[in-house]
Design an enzyme around this catalytic site. Structure first.
Site, PDB file in Angstrom:
ATOM      1  N   HIS A 170      38.596  44.453  44.390  1.00  0.00           N
ATOM      2  CA  HIS A 170      39.407  44.998  45.628  1.00  0.00           C
ATOM      3  C   HIS A 170      39.818  46.817  44.673  1.00  0.00           C
ATOM      4  CE1 HIS A 170      40.981  44.835  49.144  1.00  0.00           C
ATOM      5  NE2 HIS A 170      42.278  44.466  49.493  1.00  0.00           N
TER       6      HIS A 170
ATOM      7  N   ASP B  16      50.279  42.696  53.359  1.00  0.00           N
ATOM      8  CA  ASP B  16      49.699  41.633  54.224  1.00  0.00           C
ATOM      9  C   ASP B  16      49.977  40.234  52.895  1.00  0.00           C
ATOM     10  OD1 ASP B  16      47.233  42.584  52.973  1.00  0.00           O
ATOM     11  OD2 ASP B  16      46.645  42.521  54.885  1.00  0.00           O
ATOM     12  N   HIS B  17      49.383  40.248  52.281  1.00  0.00           N
ATOM     13  CA  HIS B  17      49.625  39.391  51.447  1.00  0.00           C
ATOM     14  C   HIS B  17      51.058  38.594  50.530  1.00  0.00           C
ATOM     15  CE1 HIS B  17      44.975  39.074  51.467  1.00  0.00           C
ATOM     16  NE2 HIS B  17      44.868  39.690  52.186  1.00  0.00           N
TER      17      HIS B  17
ATOM     18  N   HIS C 221      49.021  44.062  47.937  1.00  0.00           N
ATOM     19  CA  HIS C 221      49.209  44.787  49.287  1.00  0.00           C
ATOM     20  C   HIS C 221      50.003  43.845  49.609  1.00  0.00           C
ATOM     21  CE1 HIS C 221      44.947  46.553  48.849  1.00  0.00           C
ATOM     22  NE2 HIS C 221      46.459  47.460  47.978  1.00  0.00           N
TER      23      HIS C 221
ATOM     24  N   ASP D 112      41.188  38.949  49.217  1.00  0.00           N
ATOM     25  CA  ASP D 112      40.097  40.303  49.193  1.00  0.00           C
ATOM     26  C   ASP D 112      39.141  40.905  48.280  1.00  0.00           C
ATOM     27  OD1 ASP D 112      42.659  40.727  51.381  1.00  0.00           O
ATOM     28  OD2 ASP D 112      42.800  41.697  51.776  1.00  0.00           O
TER      29      ASP D 112
ATOM     30  N   HIS E  23      46.852  39.331  45.301  1.00  0.00           N
ATOM     31  CA  HIS E  23      47.412  40.570  44.994  1.00  0.00           C
ATOM     32  C   HIS E  23      48.618  40.774  45.643  1.00  0.00           C
ATOM     33  CE1 HIS E  23      45.117  41.058  48.697  1.00  0.00           C
ATOM     34  NE2 HIS E  23      45.227  42.303  48.935  1.00  0.00           N
TER      35      HIS E  23
END
Length: 301
Positions: A140, A64-65, A62, A210, A60
């Site tokens: 998520h 941190d990914h 976000h 997530d 996804h």
């Protein structure tokens, strides 16, 4: 099947904690799963060969990914990469990456393919003669998928003594390993199962990024050898898990138990906690075979 944890913490990278990224080696493939900030530095640290990575799966959008993705693609260019690169991820990932390249006038010197995902149902997104990859729709705050990596059935093991006794010519041994029935030298059809047995059991790995607790994924990941499931919070912060659409270690264990997986691998820990042992302890109240992800740790399944 070998899994190297590049990073396994949530939110932001820190001096000793890296955000989500993994390298899965399965049946001669090397897949990069998620690409948090700093991933390429950690890949170098753990001596992962860049040129073996031909498929990247982003769960996804976000940071941190995927914040490490543009940098990695750029580095591949600087290293004069020639091999094609395939990126799988949510719709929008192509726009994000190509805008950066456009504004920097830094187009790749290799072929870059984007496979943008929009379906809310599990779908087959990659297949060759060795491996299949399916999406695992998650729940998520933004559109998110996990990924199920499955080895295909390999060649069957030939019982040479039984084949010779059945008067089968050696020229048919290859077809027997491939699972076919064959005619023997007397013209009699010999059933495959009489002279062969199943080969090595295919392995499977389910990566669940997530997500809030979601039982709908259980049929998709049923009997997976290994399940990585996010466990951002401990039970004392379960109220934050539901609020932020994350999971607790105990919820991850519940999914593992219902899916009858072989091993549960926890990760995506909140950095609010001093240690990780409590994650394992809480999960083992529900499911026995639990392992903890740690940055730089390698698992051989």
């Amino acid at each position: 099947m070998k899994l190297t944890i590049i990073g396994c913490y949530s939110a932001t990278p820190r001096a000793l904690n890296n955000t989500t990224s993994q390298v899965l080696e399965i049946n001669n493939h090397m897949f990069l799963i998620d690409c948090g900030e700093g991933t390429q530095v950690q890949l170098r640290k753990h001596k992962i060969k860049f040129n073996r990575i031909k498929h990247i799966f982003i769960s996804h959008l976000h940071g941190d990914h995927f914040f490490g993705l543009v940098g990695l693609i750029s580095t591949f260019r600087l290293l004069t990469r020639e091999a094609d690169l395939h990126v799988y991820g949510p719709k929008g990932i192509k726009e994000i990456v190509t805008l950066q390249m456009k504004l920097a006038d830094s187009w790749t010197n290799y072929k870059l393919y984007f496979h943008e995902l929009t379906s809310k149902e599990s779908e087959l997104i990659f297949e060759d003669d060795r491996v299949e990859v399916y999406t695992i729709p998650l729940n998520h705050r933004v559109y998110t998928n996990g990924y199920l990596f499955k080895e295909k059935e390999g060649e069957r093991k030939l019982n040479i003594y039984a084949a010779e006794k059945a008067n089968i010519d050696k020229s048919y041994f290859r077809k027997l390993k491939q699972g076919f029935d064959v005619l023997n030298e007397d013209g009699v059809l010999i059933k495959n199962e009489l002279v062969t047995q199943a080969g090595v059991k295919p392995k499977s790995y389910a990566f669940c990024s997530d997500t809030t607790y979601k039982e709908n994924i259980v049929p998709i990941i049923k009997n997976a050898d290994v399940l990585y499931h996010e466990s951002t919070f401990l039970e004392k912060h379960a109220h934050l898990a539901s609020k932020t659409k994350h999971s607790t270690a105990k919820e991850a264990a519940s999914i593992a138990k219902q899916a009858n997986v072989g091993t549960l691998l926890l990760g995506h820990y909140s950095t609010r906690y001093d240690g990780l042992n409590t994650f394992k302890e809480e999960a083992q109240e529900v499911f026995d075979n639990v392992e903890l992800s740690k940055d730089g740790k390698t698992f051989n399944f």
